[in-house]
Design an enzyme around this catalytic site. Structure first.
Site, mmCIF file in Angstrom:
data_model
loop_
_atom_site.group_PDB
_atom_site.id
_atom_site.type_symbol
_atom_site.label_atom_id
_atom_site.label_comp_id
_atom_site.label_asym_id
_atom_site.label_seq_id
_atom_site.Cartn_x
_atom_site.Cartn_y
_atom_site.Cartn_z
ATOM 1 N N ASN A 24 -14.913 -15.302 -40.928
ATOM 2 C CA ASN A 24 -15.093 -15.281 -39.471
ATOM 3 C C ASN A 24 -16.444 -15.807 -39.008
ATOM 4 O O ASN A 24 -16.651 -15.987 -37.817
ATOM 5 C CB ASN A 24 -14.824 -13.875 -38.922
ATOM 6 C CG ASN A 24 -13.349 -13.515 -39.036
ATOM 7 O OD1 ASN A 24 -12.513 -14.371 -39.318
ATOM 8 N ND2 ASN A 24 -13.028 -12.246 -38.834
ATOM 9 N N CYS A 117 0.108 -13.192 -31.681
ATOM 10 C CA CYS A 117 0.423 -13.021 -33.104
ATOM 11 C C CYS A 117 0.869 -11.568 -33.261
ATOM 12 O O CYS A 117 1.002 -10.842 -32.288
ATOM 13 C CB CYS A 117 -0.797 -13.321 -33.960
ATOM 14 S SG CYS A 117 -2.136 -12.202 -33.608
ATOM 15 N N ASP A 305 -10.873 -4.871 -37.917
ATOM 16 C CA ASP A 305 -10.381 -5.588 -39.097
ATOM 17 C C ASP A 305 -10.390 -4.737 -40.357
ATOM 18 O O ASP A 305 -9.912 -5.181 -41.397
ATOM 19 C CB ASP A 305 -11.213 -6.850 -39.349
ATOM 20 C CG ASP A 305 -10.998 -7.880 -38.269
ATOM 21 O OD1 ASP A 305 -11.785 -8.835 -38.189
ATOM 22 O OD2 ASP A 305 -10.049 -7.713 -37.484
HETATM 23 C C1 EPZ Z 1 -12.252 -12.406 -33.863
HETATM 24 O O1 EPZ Z 1 -11.061 -12.780 -33.203
HETATM 25 C C2 EPZ Z 1 -11.884 -12.341 -35.341
HETATM 26 N N1 EPZ Z 1 -11.413 -13.653 -35.792
HETATM 27 C C3 EPZ Z 1 -10.790 -11.289 -35.544
HETATM 28 O O2 EPZ Z 1 -10.548 -11.204 -36.948
HETATM 29 C C4 EPZ Z 1 -11.312 -9.938 -35.067
HETATM 30 O O3 EPZ Z 1 -10.300 -8.974 -35.196
HETATM 31 C C5 EPZ Z 1 -11.730 -10.065 -33.593
HETATM 32 O O4 EPZ Z 1 -12.716 -11.107 -33.449
HETATM 33 C C6 EPZ Z 1 -12.334 -8.762 -33.073
HETATM 34 O O5 EPZ Z 1 -13.434 -8.405 -33.851
HETATM 35 C C7 EPZ Z 1 -12.313 -14.624 -36.019
HETATM 36 O O6 EPZ Z 1 -13.509 -14.443 -35.869
HETATM 37 C C8 EPZ Z 1 -11.765 -15.940 -36.483
HETATM 38 P P1 EPZ Z 1 -11.763 -11.384 -29.530
HETATM 39 P P2 EPZ Z 1 -11.103 -13.193 -31.626
HETATM 40 O O7 EPZ Z 1 -11.819 -12.608 -28.682
HETATM 41 O O8 EPZ Z 1 -12.313 -13.990 -31.351
HETATM 42 C C9 EPZ Z 1 -8.935 -9.956 -26.029
HETATM 43 C C10 EPZ Z 1 -9.264 -11.188 -38.904
HETATM 44 O O9 EPZ Z 1 -8.446 -10.375 -39.358
HETATM 45 N N2 EPZ Z 1 -9.290 -11.250 -25.414
HETATM 46 O O10 EPZ Z 1 -12.987 -10.553 -29.704
HETATM 47 O O11 EPZ Z 1 -9.778 -13.779 -31.293
HETATM 48 C C11 EPZ Z 1 -7.996 -10.150 -27.205
HETATM 49 O O12 EPZ Z 1 -6.661 -10.215 -26.752
HETATM 50 C C12 EPZ Z 1 -9.231 -11.543 -37.427
HETATM 51 O O13 EPZ Z 1 -10.151 -11.757 -39.588
HETATM 52 C C13 EPZ Z 1 -8.884 -11.488 -24.107
HETATM 53 O O14 EPZ Z 1 -8.257 -10.647 -23.454
HETATM 54 O O15 EPZ Z 1 -11.228 -11.753 -30.973
HETATM 55 C C14 EPZ Z 1 -8.240 -8.942 -28.052
HETATM 56 O O16 EPZ Z 1 -7.460 -7.874 -27.560
HETATM 57 C C15 EPZ Z 1 -8.110 -10.822 -36.682
HETATM 58 N N3 EPZ Z 1 -9.194 -12.692 -23.529
HETATM 59 C C16 EPZ Z 1 -9.724 -8.642 -27.808
HETATM 60 O O17 EPZ Z 1 -10.085 -9.346 -26.613
HETATM 61 C C17 EPZ Z 1 -9.897 -13.651 -24.222
HETATM 62 O O18 EPZ Z 1 -10.174 -14.726 -23.649
HETATM 63 C C18 EPZ Z 1 -10.626 -9.102 -28.939
HETATM 64 O O19 EPZ Z 1 -10.524 -10.486 -29.006
HETATM 65 C C19 EPZ Z 1 -10.291 -13.385 -25.556
HETATM 66 C C20 EPZ Z 1 -9.985 -12.177 -26.131
#
Ligand code: EPZ
Length: 423
Positions: A24, A117, A305
């Site tokens: 990540n 997903c 995670d």
């Molecule tokens: C990152 O995903 C990680 N992936 C995820 O790891 C991790 O679970 C997540 O951060 C939270 O820590 C990578 O770094 C590649 P977020 P990301 O944007 O960036 C909502 C793994 O297993 N949201 O912080 O996609 C979203 O729906 C993966 O390695 C919005 O609503 O996470 C979620 O509920 C899984 N609008 C929450 O925020 C947006 O525009 C967290 O999402 C963006 C996100």
């Protein structure tokens, strides 16, 4: 034919393993290499489905990309959109991290809307809101985000939620935009700090990464850089929990203990002795596993995670645990398979209640996402008998040399093709 993991559980894990570079952290660092025409060298990049897909997308956009023993050399002298991008972009939400760099380099971008997903619908509204504040325009057509930006200029951006990906996209654009940007309510994960460090090496001035307020002074001509990726704190946490689940003694090398502060504290609360031995973590057998009450949250909160992996550990704790998931709306799918293995888990909305049982039972189970797969591996390792895990595509996205590392700790684990298992 789908491969499966066959695990003969019930043996303690003992020995030492090296933790790989962070998936990540690697993904945004790879995307950031598009921000310059110069050569970037990233060291310690793990060989995973996700990092390989990101590298294929970069070369699909015209960059020269080579990978050798964890070292990626990338040079994007010119960048042009290509259809090749889409076949990979659909598979991986993190492809959305290309949005900001593409806007910077070409003034436009067209990316598939990352599908939801297994763990939730995962919108990108915060990415779009932040980049709009910097001067980008967006439209959504047939499931694609079409973006354009004539002039990206630094601005004040406040995030409604501490989104990791949105913070990273905004940082990458701000680093190459004219003027200063302040991101408030920014994500503070170690992966954000790592990206800030690379952007500083490339000529931007990023301060406050790792806090909820990040300041970025853009530099129109970012230069190439050499950077080593931080260790994968989620892989490290997974092995800590796996060792604890089997009652073994395992030393983790190439970790950053401070990235796992709350995880270590919670495992100690559960009765698992963990020692920080000059920057290496050693986990010892617990006398008795105590139940925990856990709530996940953005860093430095308990990482979502590691929530499934912890649940697998707590299925045999001496009492009732609860896990409340606040980051994703559907991250308990794995509990169906832990129930199939005899655990007493009940899920009600965002909370899972786990009544500890003496031991689980071997079963045929399936990974529904990356960390759910890790939870099932942990459950299988601690359960006497043969458990079979399918859905390995998910595990291959995020755990480098999983079988090799576990086997080196004494696990009886092997990957077989579907045909062999039926025989
Ligand atoms: C990152 O995903 C990680 N992936 C995820 O790891 C991790 O679970 C997540 O951060 C939270 O820590 C990578 O770094 C590649 P977020 P990301 O944007 O960036 C909502 C793994 O297993 N949201 O912080 O996609 C979203 O729906 C993966 O390695 C919005 O609503 O996470 C979620 O509920 C899984 N609008 C929450 O925020 C947006 O525009 C967290 O999402 C963006 C996100």
């Amino acid at each position: 034919m789908e491969d499966k993991l066959l695990i003969e559980g019930g043996t303690r894990l003992n020995g030492r393993i090296c933790i790989s570079g962070s998936k990540n952290a690697s993904l945004p660092l790879l995307a950031a290499s598009l921000l310059t025409e110069d050569k970037c060298i990233l060291k310690g990049v793990p060989h995973l489905l996700d990092t390989c897909n990101m590298m294929k997308m970069l070369s699909g956009l015209g960059a020269q990309v080579s990978y050798q023993d964890g070292q990626v050399t990338i040079q994007a002298r010119e960048v042009q959109e290509s259809g090749q991008l889409y076949q990979y972009a659909r598979k991986m939400r993190a492809s959305f991290l290309l949005l900001g760099p593409l806007l910077m380099r070409t003034g436009e971008a067209c990316l598939p809307l990352p599908g939801g997903c297994a763990i939730g619908n995962r919108p990108v509204d915060l990415h779009l809101k932040g980049l709009t504040a910097l001067g980008a325009e967006f439209s959504v057509e047939n499931g694609y985000i079409k973006a354009s930006a004539k002039n990206l200029i630094g601005n004040e951006v406040s995030l409604d939620y501490r989104s990791v990906g949105a913070t990273e996209n905004i940082m990458m654009v701000a680093a190459a935009a004219r003027g200063g940007t302040t991101i408030t309510n920014a994500a503070a994960e170690p992966e954000i700090v790592d990206l800030g460090n690379l952007l500083n090496k490339m000529g931007a001035r990023v301060t406050g990464a790792g806090t909820s307020c990040i300041r970025i002074e853009g530099a129109p001509d970012l230069c190439g850089a050499i950077h080593t990726v931080i260790p994968d704190r989620i892989e490290a946490g997974t092995y800590l929990i796996a060792a604890a689940a089997t009652g073994g003694q395992v030393r983790l090398q190439q970790v950053v203990p401070s990235h796992l502060q709350l995880v270590i504290e919670k495992l100690r609360q559960a009765g698992v002795p963990i020692e920080d031995d000059r920057g290496e973590l050693v986990v010892y057998p617990a006398e008795e596993l105590c139940p925990l009450q856990i709530t996940t949250g953005p860093y430095p909160g308990f990482p979502t995670d590691l929530q499934p992996q912890l649940a697998a550990l707590l299925t045999t704790a001496a009492g009732e645990s609860t896990i409340t998931e606040t980051v994703f709306e559907n991250r308990f799918l794995y509990t169906e398979y832990l129930q199939r293995m005899g655990s007493q888990i009940s899920v009600n909305g965002s909370a899972a209640r786990i009544q500890g049982v003496k031991s689980l039972l071997p079963a045929q189970v399936k990974a529904t996402d990356l960390r759910a797969g890790a939870a099932l591996v942990i459950a299988a390792l601690k359960t006497p008998g043969k458990t079979e895990i399918s859905g390995l595509y998910h595990l291959d996205r995020g755990y480098e040399k999983l079988e090799e590392k576990l086997a080196s700790l004494g696990a009886h684990i092997r990957r077989v093709s579907d045909r062999a298992v039926n025989l």
